[in-house]
Structures are given as C-alpha cells and as structure tokens.
Write a protein that holds these residues in place. Structure first.
Motif, PDB file in Angstrom:
ATOM      1  N   ASP B 106       0.828  -1.209   0.000  1.00 44.79           N
ATOM      2  CA  ASP B 106       0.000   0.000   0.000  1.00 44.79           C
ATOM      3  C   ASP B 106       0.864   1.262   0.000  1.00 44.79           C
ATOM      4  N   ALA B 107       0.331   2.307  -0.608  1.00 43.71           N
ATOM      5  CA  ALA B 107       1.098   3.536  -0.768  1.00 43.71           C
ATOM      6  C   ALA B 107       1.111   4.390   0.493  1.00 43.71           C
ATOM      7  N   ASP B 108       0.222   4.096   1.435  1.00 49.14           N
ATOM      8  CA  ASP B 108       0.038   5.038   2.543  1.00 49.14           C
ATOM      9  C   ASP B 108       0.955   4.765   3.732  1.00 49.14           C
ATOM     10  N   GLY B 109       1.893   3.829   3.589  1.00 52.71           N
ATOM     11  CA  GLY B 109       2.861   3.610   4.646  1.00 52.71           C
ATOM     12  C   GLY B 109       2.359   2.751   5.787  1.00 52.71           C
ATOM     13  N   GLN B 110       1.314   1.973   5.564  1.00 56.42           N
ATOM     14  CA  GLN B 110       0.799   1.155   6.671  1.00 56.42           C
ATOM     15  C   GLN B 110       1.479  -0.217   6.750  1.00 56.42           C
ATOM     16  N   HIS B 111       2.242  -0.579   5.694  1.00 55.31           N
ATOM     17  CA  HIS B 111       2.938  -1.862   5.739  1.00 55.31           C
ATOM     18  C   HIS B 111       4.399  -1.665   6.104  1.00 55.31           C
ATOM     19  N   ARG B 112       5.009  -2.752   6.625  1.00 51.07           N
ATOM     20  CA  ARG B 112       6.419  -2.691   6.991  1.00 51.07           C
ATOM     21  C   ARG B 112       7.239  -3.494   5.988  1.00 51.07           C
ATOM     22  N   VAL B 113       8.367  -2.902   5.594  1.00 54.91           N
ATOM     23  CA  VAL B 113       9.214  -3.549   4.589  1.00 54.91           C
ATOM     24  C   VAL B 113       9.742  -4.886   5.115  1.00 54.91           C
ATOM     25  N   VAL B 114      10.074  -4.935   6.397  1.00 55.32           N
ATOM     26  CA  VAL B 114      10.614  -6.185   6.965  1.00 55.32           C
ATOM     27  C   VAL B 114       9.605  -7.327   6.805  1.00 55.32           C
ATOM     28  N   ASP B 115       8.316  -6.994   6.894  1.00 54.72           N
ATOM     29  CA  ASP B 115       7.297  -8.033   6.710  1.00 54.72           C
ATOM     30  C   ASP B 115       7.343  -8.579   5.287  1.00 54.72           C
ATOM     31  N   ALA B 116       7.457  -7.667   4.317  1.00 52.98           N
ATOM     32  CA  ALA B 116       7.521  -8.091   2.911  1.00 52.98           C
ATOM     33  C   ALA B 116       8.718  -9.002   2.676  1.00 52.98           C
ATOM     34  N   VAL B 117       9.864  -8.609   3.241  1.00 49.42           N
ATOM     35  CA  VAL B 117      11.091  -9.402   3.088  1.00 49.42           C
ATOM     36  C   VAL B 117      10.904 -10.791   3.698  1.00 49.42           C
ATOM     37  N   ALA B 118      10.327 -10.823   4.875  1.00 53.43           N
ATOM     38  CA  ALA B 118      10.124 -12.102   5.558  1.00 53.43           C
ATOM     39  C   ALA B 118       9.137 -12.985   4.792  1.00 53.43           C
ATOM     40  N   MET B 119       8.144 -12.348   4.148  1.00 55.53           N
ATOM     41  CA  MET B 119       7.156 -13.124   3.397  1.00 55.53           C
ATOM     42  C   MET B 119       7.786 -13.762   2.164  1.00 55.53           C
ATOM     43  N   ILE B 120       8.694 -13.028   1.504  1.00 54.11           N
ATOM     44  CA  ILE B 120       9.392 -13.619   0.351  1.00 54.11           C
ATOM     45  C   ILE B 120      10.276 -14.772   0.816  1.00 54.11           C
ATOM     46  N   ALA B 121      10.943 -14.569   1.935  1.00 52.28           N
ATOM     47  CA  ALA B 121      11.799 -15.633   2.476  1.00 52.28           C
ATOM     48  C   ALA B 121      10.958 -16.874   2.781  1.00 52.28           C
ATOM     49  N   LEU B 122       9.757 -16.650   3.316  1.00 51.47           N
ATOM     50  CA  LEU B 122       8.861 -17.778   3.619  1.00 51.47           C
ATOM     51  C   LEU B 122       8.437 -18.495   2.339  1.00 51.47           C
ATOM     52  N   ALA B 123       8.085 -17.703   1.311  1.00 55.68           N
ATOM     53  CA  ALA B 123       7.672 -18.299   0.032  1.00 55.68           C
ATOM     54  C   ALA B 123       8.794 -19.160  -0.546  1.00 55.68           C
ATOM     55  N   ARG B 124      10.039 -18.648  -0.421  1.00 55.92           N
ATOM     56  CA  ARG B 124      11.186 -19.414  -0.953  1.00 55.92           C
ATOM     57  C   ARG B 124      11.425 -20.660  -0.132  1.00 55.92           C
ATOM     58  N   ALA B 125      11.388 -20.495   1.176  1.00 53.65           N
ATOM     59  CA  ALA B 125      11.735 -21.603   2.062  1.00 53.65           C
ATOM     60  C   ALA B 125      10.731 -22.741   1.956  1.00 53.65           C
ATOM     61  N   GLU B 126       9.450 -22.386   1.862  1.00 53.31           N
ATOM     62  CA  GLU B 126       8.427 -23.431   1.875  1.00 53.31           C
ATOM     63  C   GLU B 126       7.830 -23.660   0.501  1.00 53.31           C
ATOM     64  N   ASP B 127       8.446 -23.073  -0.529  1.00 58.47           N
ATOM     65  CA  ASP B 127       7.978 -23.249  -1.901  1.00 58.47           C
ATOM     66  C   ASP B 127       6.493 -22.889  -2.031  1.00 58.47           C
ATOM     67  N   ALA B 128       6.101 -21.808  -1.403  1.00 57.50           N
ATOM     68  CA  ALA B 128       4.718 -21.345  -1.495  1.00 57.50           C
ATOM     69  C   ALA B 128       4.597 -20.339  -2.636  1.00 57.50           C
ATOM     70  N   ALA B 129       3.485 -20.432  -3.376  1.00 57.47           N
ATOM     71  CA  ALA B 129       3.303 -19.531  -4.515  1.00 57.47           C
ATOM     72  C   ALA B 129       2.691 -18.205  -4.093  1.00 57.47           C
TER      73      ALA B 129
END
Lengths: 121, 241
Positions: B106-129
C-alpha cells in the motif's frame, strides 16, 4: 389471487437476471422482441380497452388499470437492471482500454530507455 | 529505474538492507498520496530495486513525487480505482525479465518492509506460490472495534466464496510468485478486488501461506481507511457479477 404469484415470480426473475446472465446477442434479440410485443400490445389495448380489463379479470385483478400498473413496474425494473449491467460492462471495457494505454506507454518508455543505454548519443 | 537491467540472480534478502532482492517487483497502487509516497519508496528501495507505482489519476502530483523518488511510474489516464491500479501493476510486473515474485504494497505507509522481506523468504523456504499478510495472526495490530468487525465480516465472506481459510481478507500486503500472478485478472475496479484476488489465486490450486504482519495505523491511514458503508459497496460489487 394467482396473479400475486405471477408478480412475485416476475420480480424474483428480475433479481435472478440481475445476478446471473451476461448480455449477449441472444438477449438483445429477446429484448427487442419483448419491446416490439409490448408496443403491439399497447396498440391493441388503446384500440380496444375492454381487452385489458378482460385480461385483468382473467388473472384475478378487478381493473385493467391495475394490471397495467403492475406490468409497468416490472418492465421498469427490468429496464433498470439492463442498464445497470450495461454500465458495468462499459466500465470494464473502459478500464481495460485505459490499462492497455498505460501499459503500452510504459513498454515504450522502457524500450527507449533500453536503447539509450545501449548507444548513448 | 526501469526494469531493463537484467535482474541479477535473486539473492535472498534476509537481513534488512543487506542484500537487494532483484527478483522481486513491488507493485504500489498510488492515488493522491504525495505526502507519504516518497518515504514509502525510500524505505522499500533499501531492499527492492524494482518498484512500480501505478498512478491512478492522482491530482496532487503523486506520480511526479514517486518518479523523483526513483520508482517506475505507470500512469492511468484517469482514476479507475485501486483494483484497476493493482491489476495494471501486476500486468506490468509479470512481464518484466527476471521477475520471480510480485509484492503488493500500500502507498500510505501502513505496511512494513521487513514483513515483505520475511514473506518472500517464507515463500522461498516453503515453496509457497502465494503469501498473504494477515494482521490477525497475532495481536500487534490494533484496529478499532468497528473496523475489526468490518474486517472480520470481510474475511468470512472471502472464505465462504473462495474456499480458502484466511484470517485477514483486505490486507494489501501480499507476495505472489509469478506463476500465480499470471492467473490474476481483476475485474473489480474498486475495493472488492481484495476478495477477487484471493478467489483467483485460490483457483490456481497453488500452495499458499499466511504470514503475521503488523499494520501501522497512522492517523493518516486511519483517515483514509474503509468505512462501514463502503463494505456494503464491496458486498454488492461481489454479488452482482
């Protein structure tokens, strides 16, 4: 009063039509046919008002004017539903057009940037 | 800036700002957020070199601000709605060379970048689409009582119609692998897209996860948040094809 059943069925049918079908050529043909039949029926009723009253009696309504009123309401609702569906379709087409425009412009910019990087003038 | 430099083999951006994640594209629907968008982009750029903002006909110069901040800006000719902007961004990002993941943000600054990074790491680690962000998996996020009721209702409707079991429906933070992103074709221009995207991703049958994220309710995002009445619009939009 089995006209009440008919009327409720017509309203429910309108609601189902709103939720289900998407307009296509077949629907257009049916719509035009219905409009034409409606006009023809209008002429008949104007020329021979007794027919309307007879029809109203046949379905259990006392006066022809009441039947006309009910039919007009259902027809009006169907019209509104049709127009709503059409406007949703147009909005979607409009969005797609705008998106293609935005993406085409972006692709063009990217391509130009790529070429400029390859041969700096 | 543009997506043309061949993306480096995507590094796993585990540590914040340590290694940039060239295989991920961040998609930000942008509409009149000129006062906050530069900060959001600057924060994202520490990890993500590829950021595309879809300017949805902003009238406050948001597009120029985003471009100056270093994001790729794709412009809608006029305002079409957040769902339309999201779809345009996904369409753009999924055709970029070397793209592996698409992050919606979202453009309004309500999300945290660290969360996005961790979510990509999770997708890679557990092969989630697909990884959906959820603010209800833990109790860090504190929405108001009414907002919570609206969001919970949205979740129930989403789960009923999509057959997935999620705890948060209208969360703008998602990580979508490119194979899943190809199945996304949003027709809902307005807010109902949040349910529609879950529906379309669910239909792919690809593995999905939820990830606890924190949503930062600033006064700014609170003021722009969805009202109870708007949830009626969402419901109607969804029910009527």
């Amino acid at each position: 009063m089995w006209f009440q059943i008919l009327l409720v069925l017509a309203l429910v049918g309108t609601a189902v039509y709103l939720l289900r079908s998407t307009p296509n050529a077949k629907h257009l043909a049916i719509r035009r046919l219905v409009v034409f039949l409606g006009l023809a029926a209008g002429v008949v009723v104007v020329v021979a008002p007794g027919v309307l009253t007879g029809m109203a009696r046949a379905v259990g309504i006392g006066r022809g004017a009441d039947l006309l009123f009910y039919v007009a309401i259902v027809a009006g609702l169907v019209y509104v539903v049709n127009e709503y569906k059409r406007s949703v379709q147009l909005a979607r087409a409009n969005t797609q057009l705008a998106r293609e425009l935005a993406l085409a412009e972006a692709r063009l910019q990217d391509r130009i940037a790529e070429l400029e990087r390859k041969e700096p003038s | 800036m543009s997506g043309m430099p061949p993306a480096p083999p995507s590094g796993i951006a585990g540590a914040h700002g340590a290694e940039r994640d060239g295989g991920s594209w961040v998609v930000i629907p942008l509409y009149n957020e000129a006062s906050v968008i530069a900060g959001v982009i600057a924060e994202l750029q520490e990890v993500f070199p590829h950021i595309v903002c879809v300017d949805d006909g902003s009238t406050d110069g948001s597009a120029e601000v985003a471009e100056a901040a270093g994001a790729r800006v794709v412009r809608h000719p006029y305002n079409l709605g957040q769902g339309a902007a999201l779809q345009t961004g996904i369409s753009y990002a999924r055709e970029q060379p070397g793209v592996e993941f698409i992050v919606t943000f979202d453009a309004d600054g309500q999300h945290r970048v660290v969360d996005a990074v961790a979510m990509i790491a999770l997708a890679r680690a557990e092969d989630a689409a697909i990884v959906f962000g959820s603010r209800f998996l833990d109790d860090r996020t504190r929405p108001g009582l009414l907002k919570k009721a609206v969001l919970k209702t949205a979740v129930r409707v989403t789960n009923l119609t999509t057959g997935l079991t999620l705890t948060d429906a209208h969360n703008g933070l998602r990580v979508i692998r490119v194979d899943a992103a190809r199945a996304v074709s949003l027709k809902q221009d307005r807010m109902a897209h949040a349910t529609e995207i879950v529906l379309q991703l669910g239909r792919t049958g690809l593995p999905y996860r939820e990830f606890p994220v924190e949503v930062l309710y600033t006064d700014y995002s609170r003021a722009k948040g969805q009202s109870l009445l708007n949830s009626i619009n969402i419901l109607v939009d969804l029910v009527i094809n």
